[in-house]
Design a protein around this motif. Structure first.
Motif, PDB file in Angstrom:
ATOM      1  N   ASN A 154       0.812  -1.224   0.000  1.00  0.00           N
ATOM      2  CA  ASN A 154       0.000   0.000   0.000  1.00  0.00           C
ATOM      3  C   ASN A 154       0.849   1.280   0.000  1.00  0.00           C
ATOM      4  O   ASN A 154       0.660   2.157   0.841  1.00  0.00           O
ATOM      5  N   ILE A 155       1.762   1.352  -0.952  1.00  0.00           N
ATOM      6  CA  ILE A 155       2.657   2.510  -1.032  1.00  0.00           C
ATOM      7  C   ILE A 155       1.923   3.730  -1.612  1.00  0.00           C
ATOM      8  O   ILE A 155       1.296   3.639  -2.670  1.00  0.00           O
ATOM      9  N   VAL A 156       1.998   4.834  -0.887  1.00  0.00           N
ATOM     10  CA  VAL A 156       1.409   6.096  -1.335  1.00  0.00           C
ATOM     11  C   VAL A 156       2.519   7.141  -1.367  1.00  0.00           C
ATOM     12  O   VAL A 156       3.365   7.178  -0.478  1.00  0.00           O
ATOM     13  N   LYS A 157       2.532   7.966  -2.436  1.00  0.00           N
ATOM     14  CA  LYS A 157       3.475   9.095  -2.469  1.00  0.00           C
ATOM     15  C   LYS A 157       2.753  10.344  -2.945  1.00  0.00           C
ATOM     16  O   LYS A 157       2.151  10.351  -4.017  1.00  0.00           O
ATOM     17  N   ARG A 158       2.801  11.349  -2.100  1.00  0.00           N
ATOM     18  CA  ARG A 158       2.164  12.618  -2.413  1.00  0.00           C
ATOM     19  C   ARG A 158       3.247  13.684  -2.532  1.00  0.00           C
ATOM     20  O   ARG A 158       4.109  13.806  -1.660  1.00  0.00           O
ATOM     21  N   PHE A 159       3.246  14.426  -3.660  1.00  0.00           N
ATOM     22  CA  PHE A 159       4.113  15.604  -3.789  1.00  0.00           C
ATOM     23  C   PHE A 159       3.192  16.806  -3.659  1.00  0.00           C
ATOM     24  O   PHE A 159       2.460  17.107  -4.600  1.00  0.00           O
ATOM     25  N   GLU A 160       3.189  17.476  -2.549  1.00  0.00           N
ATOM     26  CA  GLU A 160       2.256  18.581  -2.320  1.00  0.00           C
ATOM     27  C   GLU A 160       0.868  18.193  -2.813  1.00  0.00           C
ATOM     28  O   GLU A 160       0.237  17.332  -2.233  1.00  0.00           O
ATOM     29  N   ASN A 161       0.419  18.780  -3.970  1.00  0.00           N
ATOM     30  CA  ASN A 161      -0.945  18.440  -4.370  1.00  0.00           C
ATOM     31  C   ASN A 161      -1.030  17.328  -5.424  1.00  0.00           C
ATOM     32  O   ASN A 161      -2.103  17.056  -5.942  1.00  0.00           O
ATOM     33  N   PHE A 187       7.655   5.299  -8.138  1.00  0.00           N
ATOM     34  CA  PHE A 187       7.586   4.027  -7.408  1.00  0.00           C
ATOM     35  C   PHE A 187       8.959   3.349  -7.359  1.00  0.00           C
ATOM     36  O   PHE A 187       9.381   2.852  -6.304  1.00  0.00           O
ATOM     37  N   LEU A 188       9.693   3.363  -8.477  1.00  0.00           N
ATOM     38  CA  LEU A 188      11.050   2.770  -8.476  1.00  0.00           C
ATOM     39  C   LEU A 188      11.971   3.518  -7.516  1.00  0.00           C
ATOM     40  O   LEU A 188      12.758   2.904  -6.790  1.00  0.00           O
ATOM     41  N   ARG A 189      11.865   4.856  -7.532  1.00  0.00           N
ATOM     42  CA  ARG A 189      12.725   5.657  -6.643  1.00  0.00           C
ATOM     43  C   ARG A 189      12.419   5.387  -5.169  1.00  0.00           C
ATOM     44  O   ARG A 189      13.311   5.446  -4.324  1.00  0.00           O
ATOM     45  N   ILE A 190      11.169   5.059  -4.902  1.00  0.00           N
ATOM     46  CA  ILE A 190      10.809   4.699  -3.523  1.00  0.00           C
ATOM     47  C   ILE A 190      11.441   3.351  -3.156  1.00  0.00           C
ATOM     48  O   ILE A 190      11.975   3.173  -2.065  1.00  0.00           O
ATOM     49  N   ILE A 191      11.403   2.401  -4.100  1.00  0.00           N
ATOM     50  CA  ILE A 191      11.989   1.081  -3.809  1.00  0.00           C
ATOM     51  C   ILE A 191      13.481   1.212  -3.519  1.00  0.00           C
ATOM     52  O   ILE A 191      13.996   0.610  -2.581  1.00  0.00           O
ATOM     53  N   CYS A 192      14.175   2.041  -4.317  1.00  0.00           N
ATOM     54  CA  CYS A 192      15.622   2.096  -4.080  1.00  0.00           C
ATOM     55  C   CYS A 192      15.989   3.115  -3.005  1.00  0.00           C
ATOM     56  O   CYS A 192      17.151   3.181  -2.612  1.00  0.00           O
ATOM     57  N   GLY A 193      15.010   3.881  -2.518  1.00  0.00           N
ATOM     58  CA  GLY A 193      15.283   4.747  -1.375  1.00  0.00           C
ATOM     59  C   GLY A 193      15.654   6.171  -1.731  1.00  0.00           C
ATOM     60  O   GLY A 193      16.042   6.949  -0.865  1.00  0.00           O
ATOM     61  N   LEU A 194      15.537   6.534  -3.006  1.00  0.00           N
ATOM     62  CA  LEU A 194      15.832   7.916  -3.400  1.00  0.00           C
ATOM     63  C   LEU A 194      14.669   8.842  -3.064  1.00  0.00           C
ATOM     64  O   LEU A 194      14.803  10.055  -3.073  1.00  0.00           O
ATOM     65  N   GLU A 195      13.531   8.224  -2.785  1.00  0.00           N
ATOM     66  CA  GLU A 195      12.333   8.979  -2.432  1.00  0.00           C
ATOM     67  C   GLU A 195      11.706   8.268  -1.248  1.00  0.00           C
ATOM     68  O   GLU A 195      11.764   7.038  -1.166  1.00  0.00           O
ATOM     69  N   ARG A 196      11.140   9.042  -0.303  1.00  0.00           N
ATOM     70  CA  ARG A 196      10.497   8.412   0.851  1.00  0.00           C
ATOM     71  C   ARG A 196       8.999   8.389   0.590  1.00  0.00           C
ATOM     72  O   ARG A 196       8.414   9.417   0.244  1.00  0.00           O
ATOM     73  N   GLN A 197       8.360   7.228   0.753  1.00  0.00           N
ATOM     74  CA  GLN A 197       6.914   7.149   0.550  1.00  0.00           C
ATOM     75  C   GLN A 197       6.191   7.961   1.629  1.00  0.00           C
ATOM     76  O   GLN A 197       6.700   8.107   2.743  1.00  0.00           O
ATOM     77  N   THR A 198       5.006   8.459   1.297  1.00  0.00           N
ATOM     78  CA  THR A 198       4.185   9.182   2.273  1.00  0.00           C
ATOM     79  C   THR A 198       3.622   8.192   3.288  1.00  0.00           C
ATOM     80  O   THR A 198       3.568   8.463   4.480  1.00  0.00           O
ATOM     81  N   SER A 199       3.208   7.012   2.790  1.00  0.00           N
ATOM     82  CA  SER A 199       2.790   5.945   3.701  1.00  0.00           C
ATOM     83  C   SER A 199       2.957   4.601   3.016  1.00  0.00           C
ATOM     84  O   SER A 199       3.195   4.524   1.810  1.00  0.00           O
TER      85      SER A 199
END
Ligand SMILES: Nc1ncnc2c1ncn2[C@@H]1O[C@H](COP(=O)(O)OP(=O)(O)OP(=O)(O)O)[C@@H](O)[C@H]1O
Ligand SMILES: [Mg+2]
Length: 340
Positions: A8-15, A45-57
């Motif tokens: 259940n990966i969610v990523k929000r960039f501001e809006n 999503f790929l950047r979240i998997i490798c850790g370059l981006e932090r998921q919102t939840s």
């Protein structure tokens, strides 16, 4: 155990809701393709998997460990970007060795690993060159060798073939697929190219607006699409859709045939007005309309290149048919209604 498990990966960039609740388990050794239109959230999503981006939840689990707070280097995944990101002043050898140098691996080990990776990708003869002295395909292999040299749990590839011309792309597709089989490394491959997805994936996850619409083998995605989006995103020309009572009836162009070409089995008949046709060498695409049905796109039939078009005079109505087993039904919201 799944090599990579996204919960259940969610990523929000501001809006902007870039990733809207993706759950995906990639078993060890699998080649999974993330397929979707531009902006649907694949790279995020790929950047979240490798850790370059932090998921919102949501949780990310790699090789059994929750890695939400683990920095990229310690996650054991390697990502290869579209631009390859090779260092222009380094030789190929030093480019491949780079990830090991930063980990303070001993010299002999580095040498043997660079050897291993370059042999695997058939670039031993290029080790003393610099990136600008390489073709696009060779650069790609160097970037792959660099990604592999740390023997990652998972290899993440973001549109790695988009810099190559059409011919090189076809052969590079095969190269990547073959070496992935040989090494057995779990691979997550991002593309918006359905041909790449169909030809390479053990499974395909079709993504739209940050959500997975369907995960399945290429045959499942093509033959049993879960909804109208998947049905029309995969396949060229796309699946024909006829509107009736607000719902949709779909069938693929290669299953829409002059009635006399249908042999055996139940079928549904339509009156088809031929407007124009395109000769493509290996096949012919006929465009037209079906009597009594609305459709937002021209209806297409994919016919053999020669013979079948004889007698299909433009402007006239012709009896066409689809085998009932090739009909697909979708409700008003686009969900399949004849799939269980
Ligand atoms: N750092 C950021 N800040 C704000 N919005 C972003 C950021 N990164 C991505 N987005 C937005 O998130 C959405 C998903 O972007 P992403 O790059 O993941 O798409 P993609 O599927 O990889 O597209 P493409 O096929 O074009 O590469 C887009 O609407 C994009 O504009
Ligand atoms: Mg992208």
């Amino acid at each position: 155990m799944a090599a990579v498990l996204a919960q259940n990966i969610v990523k929000r960039f501001e809006n902007v809701l870039a990733v809207n609740g993706i759950t995906l388990a990639v078993p060890d050794g699998e080649f999974v393709v993330l397929l979707g239109p531009s902006g649907c959230g694949k790279t995020t999503f790929l950047r979240i998997i490798c850790g370059l981006e932090r998921q919102t939840s949501g949780n990310l689990i790699i090789a059994g460990d929750i890695v939400n707070d683990v920095p990229p280097r310690a996650r054991g995944v390697a990502m290869m970007f579209q631009s390859y990101g090779l260092y222009p002043h380094y030789t190929v050898r030093n480019n491949i060795a780079f990830p090991l140098r930063t980990q303070r691996v001993g010299r002999a080990v580095i040498e043997s690993k660079v050897d291993w990776a370059s042999r695997l990708l058939g670039i031993e003869h290029l080790l003393d060159r610099r990136p600008r002295q390489l073709s696009g395909g060779e650069r790609q292999r160097v970037a792959l060798a660099r990604a592999l040299v740390r023997e990652p749990t998972a290899l993440l590839l973001d549109e790695p073939l988009s810099n190559l011309d059409a011919k090189l792309r076809a052969s590079a597709r095969q190269d990547i697929k073959q070496f992935q089989r040989r090494v057995g490394v779990t691979t997550i491959y991002v593309t918006h190219d359905q041909v790449e997805a169909m030809g390479m994936g053990d499974r395909i996850a079709v993504i739209d607006h940050g959500k997975i619409r369907q995960v399945g083998t290429p045959a499942e995605i093509y033959d049993e699409p879960a909804d109208r989006f998947v049905a029309t995103f995969v396949g060229t020309p796309p699946m024909n859709l006829l509107t009736y009572n607000g719902a949709h009836l779909g069938f693929r162009p290669e299953n829409f045939l002059p009635k006399e070409m249908i042999r055996g089995g139940d079928f549904s008949e339509f009156s088809f007005r031929v407007d124009r046709s395109e000769y493509l060498g290996s096949e012919r695409i006929v465009y037209g309309a079906i009597e009594g049905f609305d459709s937002s796109q021209p209806i297409t039939a994919k016919l053999p290149a020669h013979g079948a078009e004889q007698g299909l005079r433009p402007g006239e109505w012709h009896p066409f048919a689809v085998r009932n087993k090739d009909l697909r039904y979708f409700d008003q919201d686009g969900k399949r209604t004849d799939r269980h």
